[in-house]
Design a protein around this motif. Structure first.
Motif, PDB file in Angstrom:
ATOM      1  N   ASP A  15      31.881 -23.966  -5.608  1.00  0.00           N
ATOM      2  CA  ASP A  15      32.200 -23.805  -4.196  1.00  0.00           C
ATOM      3  C   ASP A  15      33.216 -24.797  -3.651  1.00  0.00           C
ATOM      4  O   ASP A  15      33.669 -25.633  -4.501  1.00  0.00           O
ATOM      5  CB  ASP A  15      30.920 -23.914  -3.409  1.00  0.00           C
ATOM      6  N   ALA A  16      33.763 -24.620  -2.637  1.00  0.00           N
ATOM      7  CA  ALA A  16      34.543 -25.472  -2.012  1.00  0.00           C
ATOM      8  C   ALA A  16      34.043 -26.009  -0.682  1.00  0.00           C
ATOM      9  O   ALA A  16      33.166 -25.637  -0.080  1.00  0.00           O
ATOM     10  CB  ALA A  16      35.995 -24.891  -1.422  1.00  0.00           C
ATOM     11  N   ILE A  17      34.428 -27.292  -0.321  1.00  0.00           N
ATOM     12  CA  ILE A  17      33.692 -27.989   0.873  1.00  0.00           C
ATOM     13  C   ILE A  17      34.933 -28.377   1.785  1.00  0.00           C
ATOM     14  O   ILE A  17      35.738 -28.661   1.152  1.00  0.00           O
ATOM     15  CB  ILE A  17      32.595 -28.948   0.712  1.00  0.00           C
ATOM     16  N   LEU A  18      34.833 -28.467   2.870  1.00  0.00           N
ATOM     17  CA  LEU A  18      35.810 -29.089   3.583  1.00  0.00           C
ATOM     18  C   LEU A  18      35.383 -30.624   4.463  1.00  0.00           C
ATOM     19  O   LEU A  18      34.277 -30.554   5.144  1.00  0.00           O
ATOM     20  CB  LEU A  18      36.154 -28.194   5.058  1.00  0.00           C
ATOM     21  N   VAL A  19      36.049 -31.413   4.138  1.00  0.00           N
ATOM     22  CA  VAL A  19      35.803 -32.699   4.770  1.00  0.00           C
ATOM     23  C   VAL A  19      36.996 -33.146   5.774  1.00  0.00           C
ATOM     24  O   VAL A  19      38.262 -32.693   5.377  1.00  0.00           O
ATOM     25  CB  VAL A  19      35.139 -33.708   3.835  1.00  0.00           C
ATOM     26  N   ASP A  20      36.932 -34.250   6.542  1.00  0.00           N
ATOM     27  CA  ASP A  20      38.291 -34.502   7.201  1.00  0.00           C
ATOM     28  C   ASP A  20      38.920 -35.667   6.284  1.00  0.00           C
ATOM     29  O   ASP A  20      38.301 -36.345   5.491  1.00  0.00           O
ATOM     30  CB  ASP A  20      37.891 -35.099   8.637  1.00  0.00           C
ATOM     31  N   ILE A  75      31.115 -33.316   9.224  1.00  0.00           N
ATOM     32  CA  ILE A  75      31.881 -33.886  10.128  1.00  0.00           C
ATOM     33  C   ILE A  75      31.175 -35.334  10.056  1.00  0.00           C
ATOM     34  O   ILE A  75      30.287 -35.396   9.348  1.00  0.00           O
ATOM     35  CB  ILE A  75      31.819 -33.427  11.525  1.00  0.00           C
ATOM     36  N   GLU A  76      31.908 -36.293  10.750  1.00  0.00           N
ATOM     37  CA  GLU A  76      31.486 -37.630  10.860  1.00  0.00           C
ATOM     38  C   GLU A  76      31.381 -38.272  12.117  1.00  0.00           C
ATOM     39  O   GLU A  76      32.625 -38.160  12.856  1.00  0.00           O
ATOM     40  CB  GLU A  76      32.484 -38.577   9.837  1.00  0.00           C
ATOM     41  N   ASN A  77      30.396 -38.822  12.451  1.00  0.00           N
ATOM     42  CA  ASN A  77      30.187 -39.108  13.980  1.00  0.00           C
ATOM     43  C   ASN A  77      29.233 -40.653  14.027  1.00  0.00           C
ATOM     44  O   ASN A  77      28.043 -40.359  13.737  1.00  0.00           O
ATOM     45  CB  ASN A  77      29.752 -38.115  15.020  1.00  0.00           C
TER      46      ASN A  77
END
Ligand SMILES: Cc1ncc(COP(=O)(O)O)c(C=O)c1O
Length: 279
Positions: A15-20, A75-77
């Motif tokens: 799979d692929a994952i998306l991170v900033d 996402i990061e917060n």
């Protein structure tokens, strides 16, 4: 480990994952998603803690015989490398809608989520109902010696327990550590506002000094990123000699963090140390 467990539960190898592009997962987790989960990490751009939904959408891949399919968006917060910036809660319903439409899971690296909530004057539930999993850290502004928590549905947590065990995180007699986390939840959240006020005082003072600049817009919680004309490492060492500890993150960028043990006197002391180093 909490982020890595979530990634492993939500994905299959290939799979692929998306991170900033500035995320903790990308910069500081030792290529964990590749090693632990066998996934391809792809990035979407971020600036000052903000991203455009269209940049995520444009990077979602559909799996076929050649292509890794995108399974997860992280996402990061607050956002560490963007300066402790807050992800606006208004973005969450739209992000959730995109995830549902494209059959993606959403994971929130909320290591400093309580900072975001206190700074915005809202509950963490301004963000959490919109994601499939969330991690929070007890060992940062909440001041515990150690500890993070991972939350999600019952099925998710059942699988997360298995992965935690696999990664060597199934600790015994851990109540002594968890007790500190319970104290933190009762006593450390509201006082984060004091850290934020002190960070602002420190940031505004440093922004006035020659040789340093601070983007005050990004000083939203307890972090201050200072751009340095000299090498940041030199400034870090000069400050350390005066008893002020911070970290040179990049060649010309310092990170300062306020926390429970930094009181008003310490902030004024740090300002004087910066003045001495600036001269
Ligand atoms: C944004 C973010 N996520 C996750 C982590 C991981 O926390 P720990 O190092 O306690 O595992 C950190 C730690 O610095 C962080 O800044």
């Amino acid at each position: 480990m909490a982020n890595e467990i979530a990634i492993k539960v939500w994905t299959q190898p290939t799979d692929a994952i998306l991170v900033d592009a500035e995320s903790h997962i990308l910069h500081y987790e030792l290529a964990g998603p590749a090693v632990i989960s066998g996934v391809q990490v792809e990035t979407y751009p971020i600036a000052d803690g903000m991203f455009a939904l269209s940049d995520i959408e444009a990077r979602i891949r559909i799996a076929d015989d050649h292509t890794p399919g995108t399974r997860l968006v992280c996402i990061e917060n607050t956002h560490n490398r963007c300066g402790g910036t807050i992800l606006p809660p208004e973005l969450m319903p739209v992000l959730r809608a995109l995830a549902d439409q494209r059959n993606l899971k959403l994971h929130l690296d909320g290591a400093r989520l309580f900072n975001a909530a206190v700074a915005r004057g809202v509950s963490v539930q301004a963000w959490t109902p919109y994601v499939d999993s969330v991690m929070i850290a007890f060992s940062k502004g909440l001041c515990c010696p150690v500890g993070s928590a991972l939350a999600g549905s019952r099925d998710f947590i059942r699988e997360a327990h298995r992965v935690r065990k696999l990664l060597g995180g199934g600790m015994r007699q851990v109540g002594v550590l968890a007790a500190a986390c319970l104290v933190a939840l009762d006593t450390m959240i509201d006082r984060l506002a004091e850290d934020h006020a002190r960070a602002r005082r420190l940031a505004e003072a440093i922004a006035e000094m020659p040789g340093f600049s601070v983007n005050l817009h990004t000083v939203q919680t307890n972090m201050i990123y200072v751009r340095t004309e000299r090498l940041a490492l030199e400034v870090e060492r000069a400050l350390a000699e005066r008893g002020v500890l911070c970290i040179a993150l990049d060649p010309r960028r310092l990170r300062l963090v306020t926390h429970k043990d930094i009181d008003d006197t310490a902030v004024e002391y740090a300002i004087r140390a910066f003045q001495a180093v600036a001269e």
